[in-house]
Design a protein around this motif. Structure first.
Motif, short mmCIF file in Angstrom:
data_model
loop_
_atom_site.label_atom_id
_atom_site.label_comp_id
_atom_site.label_asym_id
_atom_site.label_seq_id
_atom_site.Cartn_x
_atom_site.Cartn_y
_atom_site.Cartn_z
N LEU A 13 -3.36 26.80 22.37
CA LEU A 13 -2.62 27.27 21.29
C LEU A 13 -1.52 28.06 22.25
CD1 LEU A 13 -5.13 29.29 19.28
CD2 LEU A 13 -3.99 27.27 18.41
N PRO A 14 -0.16 28.04 21.57
CA PRO A 14 0.97 28.71 22.53
C PRO A 14 0.61 30.13 22.63
CG PRO A 14 1.60 27.58 20.55
CD PRO A 14 0.21 27.50 20.49
N SER A 15 -0.25 30.94 21.95
CA SER A 15 -0.49 32.24 22.25
C SER A 15 -1.38 32.35 23.57
CB SER A 15 -1.59 33.02 21.06
OG SER A 15 -2.47 32.08 20.71
N GLU A 16 -2.18 31.46 24.01
CA GLU A 16 -2.98 31.51 25.14
C GLU A 16 -2.00 31.33 26.13
OE1 GLU A 16 -5.90 28.12 25.10
OE2 GLU A 16 -6.62 29.09 23.14
N SER A 17 -1.01 30.68 25.98
CA SER A 17 0.06 30.42 26.97
C SER A 17 0.74 31.98 27.44
CB SER A 17 1.19 29.42 26.59
OG SER A 17 2.38 29.45 27.49
N TYR A 18 1.16 32.51 26.20
CA TYR A 18 1.68 33.68 26.24
C TYR A 18 0.65 34.67 26.95
CZ TYR A 18 6.00 33.53 23.56
OH TYR A 18 7.06 32.88 23.24
N ARG A 19 -0.46 34.72 26.81
CA ARG A 19 -1.54 35.62 27.38
C ARG A 19 -1.50 35.18 28.91
NH1 ARG A 19 -6.86 35.31 28.76
NH2 ARG A 19 -8.08 37.37 28.76
N ASP A 20 -1.35 34.12 29.23
CA ASP A 20 -1.65 33.57 30.38
C ASP A 20 -0.39 34.01 31.46
OD1 ASP A 20 -3.45 32.27 32.47
OD2 ASP A 20 -2.30 30.47 32.32
N HIS A 21 0.58 33.87 30.66
CA HIS A 21 2.05 34.35 31.43
C HIS A 21 1.80 35.83 31.76
CE1 HIS A 21 5.97 36.15 31.11
NE2 HIS A 21 6.30 35.50 31.72
N SER A 22 1.23 36.41 30.77
CA SER A 22 1.26 38.11 31.31
C SER A 22 0.07 38.10 32.48
CB SER A 22 0.76 38.95 29.91
OG SER A 22 1.74 38.82 29.07
N LEU A 23 -0.89 37.47 32.42
CA LEU A 23 -1.80 37.47 33.41
C LEU A 23 -1.36 37.00 34.52
CD1 LEU A 23 -5.18 36.59 31.43
CD2 LEU A 23 -4.52 38.98 32.04
N PHE A 24 -0.52 35.98 34.69
CA PHE A 24 0.01 35.48 35.78
C PHE A 24 0.68 36.27 36.64
CE2 PHE A 24 3.14 33.06 38.06
CZ PHE A 24 2.64 32.00 38.69
N LEU A 25 1.67 37.17 35.83
CA LEU A 25 2.37 38.34 36.59
C LEU A 25 1.85 39.35 37.01
CD1 LEU A 25 5.82 38.31 34.10
CD2 LEU A 25 5.45 36.82 36.33
N THR A 26 0.72 39.82 36.19
CA THR A 26 0.12 41.09 36.63
C THR A 26 -0.89 40.66 37.63
OG1 THR A 26 -1.77 40.52 34.64
CG2 THR A 26 0.19 42.25 34.26
N SER A 27 -1.33 39.68 38.10
CA SER A 27 -2.45 39.30 38.95
C SER A 27 -1.92 38.92 40.17
CB SER A 27 -3.15 38.04 38.45
OG SER A 27 -2.60 36.99 38.17
N ARG A 28 -0.54 38.63 40.44
CA ARG A 28 0.11 38.17 41.52
C ARG A 28 0.75 39.19 42.55
NH1 ARG A 28 -1.47 33.83 39.47
NH2 ARG A 28 -1.46 31.79 40.43
#
Length: 293
Positions: free
Chosen positions: A163-178
């Motif tokens: 789902l697109p919403s999963e992409s949005y969530r992963d984007h946030s996790l991508f930025l916060t985890s690096r």
């Protein structure tokens, strides 16, 4: 005896004579002729042929009347789209962006602007085939589904979502985890300009105009309103004054400006403006100075 025979002969002769004197009446009966009546042919009512209306459908995008020229979104999606389509995209994902802002601390305006730019407002190949709205590549830790897509190199691996919403969530996790993006979270959550520049500095995109493109989208479509809603504030960017510097050779981009409107204003073609400013696309941002002579 002879007398008797003679008498009989005379009598017979008399009978024959009487019979022959009667007129012979012949009755000729004509054969009965049966005349066949011609069948009565009823005239058929004139029926006009029914013409079916042929409806032709076209996949060509119709240009909305409120948009002069398409907005070119060049990132992982090489897409041209219109203001109406971008606004529809914003309406679809603004709530997701605001929820992610509350949970992860990334400005909703930045999330939406990146989604618009990276996915071509949902029209890009990655968005359509993989629900990937942010151009996030697989990287070594990704164990989910993936698709191949040409980007910096041919057939690179990109993440695929249900789902697109999963992409949005992963984007946030991508930025916060690096760790390389950690400096962003020290910035004001409502300071979208600093966030846009910080993303470029941290290496999110290689495009030197990436910050200007994000800021231009945020201000043109007033995406800062969603930051305001989360932060409970009423911020509006200051309207920058029109600046004509160096003898009128430069112009400062204002709210609502497009290359098309500027070409009419300064009696230049869009291509002339792009050549003067070494522009590869039509993207401009508020506050940006462009050469007009």
């Amino acid at each position: 005896m002879i007398k008797t025979k003679l008498a009989l002969f005379l009598l017979a002769l008399l009978v024959v004579s009487c019979t022959s004197s009667r007129p012979v009446v012949r009755t000729t009966s004509k054969p009965k002729v049966t005349v066949k009546k011609k069948p009565v042919v009823q005239a058929k009512p004139t029926v006009k042929p029914i013409t079916k209306a042929v409806v032709t459908t076209s996949t060509t995008t119709t240009k909305p009347s409120n948009s002069d020229t398409p907005v070119e979104l060049v990132a992982t999606s090489n897409i041209k789209t219109y203001a109406e389509e971008i606004q529809s995209y914003v309406d679809s994902y603004k709530d997701v962006a605001m929820n992610n802002m509350k949970t992860h601390g990334i400005p909703a305006s930045i999330i939406l602007a990146q989604g618009i730019l990276e996915s071509g407002a949902g029209k890009g190949k990655l968005a359509l085939s993989a629900n990937n709205h942010f151009g996030i590549k697989c990287h070594k830790e990704w164990t989910g589904e993936s698709v191949k897509h040409d980007d910096d190199a041919a057939q690179e691996c990109f993440r695929k979502y249900q789902l697109p919403s999963e992409s949005y969530r992963d984007h946030s996790l991508f930025l916060t985890s690096r760790p390389r993006y950690s400096s962003l979270f020290k910035l004001d959550k409502g300071d979208y300009e600093s966030w846009a520049k910080g993303l470029k500095a941290a290496g999110y995109a290689t495009d030197v105009k990436y910050p200007d493109k994000l800021i231009g989208l945020i201000e043109r479509f007033e995406l800062y309103k969603y930051d305001n809603e989360v932060l409970n504030r009423d911020f509006k960017p200051e309207k920058k004054e029109v600046i004509l510097a160096q003898g009128g050779d430069y112009y400062t981009i204002q709210q609502g400006d497009t290359l098309y409107s500027l070409s009419k204003k300064f009696n230049l073609s869009v291509d002339d403006l792009k050549k003067l400013n070494n522009m590869s696309d039509n993207a401009i941002s508020i506050g940006q100075q462009i050469k007009i002579k």
